[in-house]
Design an enzyme around this catalytic site. Structure first.
Site, mmCIF file in Angstrom:
data_model
loop_
_atom_site.group_PDB
_atom_site.id
_atom_site.type_symbol
_atom_site.label_atom_id
_atom_site.label_comp_id
_atom_site.label_asym_id
_atom_site.label_seq_id
_atom_site.Cartn_x
_atom_site.Cartn_y
_atom_site.Cartn_z
ATOM 1 N N ASP A 189 18.454 -23.061 19.933
ATOM 2 C CA ASP A 189 17.012 -23.282 20.049
ATOM 3 C C ASP A 189 16.339 -23.386 18.689
ATOM 4 O O ASP A 189 16.946 -23.084 17.655
ATOM 5 C CB ASP A 189 16.356 -22.152 20.880
ATOM 6 C CG ASP A 189 16.938 -20.777 20.560
ATOM 7 O OD1 ASP A 189 17.496 -20.603 19.468
ATOM 8 O OD2 ASP A 189 16.828 -19.888 21.415
ATOM 9 N N ASN B 61 13.996 -9.162 27.801
ATOM 10 C CA ASN B 61 13.593 -9.599 29.148
ATOM 11 C C ASN B 61 14.697 -10.415 29.831
ATOM 12 O O ASN B 61 14.467 -11.012 30.876
ATOM 13 C CB ASN B 61 12.297 -10.410 29.071
ATOM 14 C CG ASN B 61 12.464 -11.711 28.275
ATOM 15 O OD1 ASN B 61 13.559 -12.025 27.803
ATOM 16 N ND2 ASN B 61 11.382 -12.471 28.142
ATOM 17 N N HIS C 260 16.216 -13.128 28.554
ATOM 18 C CA HIS C 260 16.318 -14.563 28.223
ATOM 19 C C HIS C 260 17.606 -14.843 27.453
ATOM 20 O O HIS C 260 18.120 -13.990 26.739
ATOM 21 C CB HIS C 260 15.074 -15.077 27.480
ATOM 22 C CG HIS C 260 14.915 -14.659 26.059
ATOM 23 N ND1 HIS C 260 13.685 -14.493 25.455
ATOM 24 C CD2 HIS C 260 15.818 -14.386 25.069
ATOM 25 C CE1 HIS C 260 13.852 -14.158 24.195
ATOM 26 N NE2 HIS C 260 15.126 -14.075 23.933
ATOM 27 N N GLU D 18 13.277 -18.363 29.477
ATOM 28 C CA GLU D 18 12.552 -17.139 29.781
ATOM 29 C C GLU D 18 12.547 -16.896 31.290
ATOM 30 O O GLU D 18 12.633 -17.853 32.076
ATOM 31 C CB GLU D 18 11.099 -17.270 29.294
ATOM 32 C CG GLU D 18 10.942 -17.518 27.803
ATOM 33 C CD GLU D 18 11.044 -16.243 26.971
ATOM 34 O OE1 GLU D 18 11.735 -15.284 27.391
ATOM 35 O OE2 GLU D 18 10.442 -16.198 25.884
HETATM 36 C C1 F6R Z 1 18.185 -17.018 19.340
HETATM 37 C C2 F6R Z 1 18.045 -16.935 20.795
HETATM 38 C C3 F6R Z 1 17.466 -15.734 21.444
HETATM 39 C C4 F6R Z 1 17.966 -14.424 20.829
HETATM 40 C C5 F6R Z 1 17.322 -13.233 21.520
HETATM 41 C C6 F6R Z 1 17.725 -11.923 20.870
HETATM 42 O O1 F6R Z 1 18.730 -18.261 18.960
HETATM 43 O O2 F6R Z 1 18.362 -17.870 21.461
HETATM 44 O O3 F6R Z 1 17.791 -15.760 22.814
HETATM 45 O O4 F6R Z 1 19.346 -14.358 20.936
HETATM 46 O O5 F6R Z 1 15.926 -13.349 21.485
HETATM 47 O O6 F6R Z 1 17.208 -11.886 19.581
HETATM 48 P P1 F6R Z 1 17.615 -10.700 18.570
HETATM 49 O O7 F6R Z 1 19.055 -10.890 18.263
HETATM 50 O O8 F6R Z 1 16.747 -10.931 17.359
HETATM 51 O O9 F6R Z 1 17.335 -9.436 19.282
#
Ligand code: F6R
Length: 240
Positions: free
Chosen positions: A67, A136, A138, A143
């Site tokens: 992403d 959450n 995702h 989401e």
């Molecule tokens: C990042 C992504 C997100 C993260 C998630 C956890 O490319 O796709 O899904 O993996 O938000 O983020 P952290 O590792 O910062 O807790």
């Protein structure tokens, strides 16, 4: 779905790096699916060390990131392109032209989504997808919602994600509210998936991966439909 519970973040990063290293040994021209965020940083550091020690080779690897914020310029130091260059690509022998991150500057995000999925397919599909998980549930920026989207697409970030990501910005108002993300099927088409999670604040999201339900209110639960998923988490995350 298998789960590997590690003592701490360091051990978790070791285990994840070993899996990526094994993948590159078995298939030097692997297609890697990569994640940003805090969670994979330790794994990337180990991969850099292994590459410098001559233990793994990225010269034939192609990568696709999950992403990117939207809209954002690639050279903005908050962009995921910038993150990947800083945390991995600039330090290993990967050809930067073989690395792709959704284009946060695309004038037509719908077209960008289509061409992103087509490029993954044309490369032969993702061999190994690394995922983090939002508190959450995702994955990528898919989401929780009534409907989830199959292909790569533009999406709104939830307030929870904006709050979680605000730790990396000067203020919450600076956090982008939209992103381009690989869709659920873009992710689930990967041949193997490794999901990394550490810390208490991921406990609830990860707990839902261990029962026998699937729900769009925790998109990561769809990983249960995939035949080859490994969750690597630390004890804090597992025990809560
Ligand atoms: C990042 C992504 C997100 C993260 C998630 C956890 O490319 O796709 O899904 O993996 O938000 O983020 P952290 O590792 O910062 O807790």
């Amino acid at each position: 779905m298998r789960i590997i519970v590690c003592k701490d973040y360091e051990k978790m990063s070791d285990e994840a790096a070993k899996i990526v290293a094994a993948q590159l040994t078995l298939k030097p021209d692997s297609i890697l699916g990569l994640a940003t965020g805090s969670t994979p940083i330790g794994m990337y550091q180990r991969l850099i060390d292994m590459n410098k020690a001559g233990e793994i080779d990225f010269s034939k690897v192609k990568s696709f990131n999950l992403d990117e914020y939207y809209p954002i310029k690639a050279d903005n130091n908050q962009s995921y392109r910038y993150f990947m260059n800083e945390n991995l690509f600039n330090h290993v022998n990967i050809d930067i032209n073989n690395t792709r991150v959704p284009n946060g500057e695309a004038s037509d995000p719908v077209e960008e989504g289509k061409s992103y999925d087509a490029a993954i397919d044309a490369a032969g599909g993702i061999d190994l997808q690394i995922l983090g998980i939002g508190r959450n549930g995702h994955i990528g920026f898919n989401e929780p919602d009534e409907n989830l989207i199959m292909g790569t697409h533009r999406t709104m970030l939830t307030q929870d994600t904006i709050e979680a990501n605000s730790r990396l910005f000067n203020s919450i108002d600076e956090v982008p509210t939209q992103a381009i993300t690989m869709g659920m099927v873009s992710i689930l088409k990967s041949k193997m998936i490794v999901l990394l999670a550490n810390g208490k604040n991921k406990h609830e999201a990860v707990k839902k991966l261990l029962d026998d339900t699937i729900t769009t209110s925790n998109p990561a639960t769809f990983l249960k439909t995939h035949p080859n998923v490994v969750i690597i988490c630390d004890e804090e995350c597992y025990n809560g």
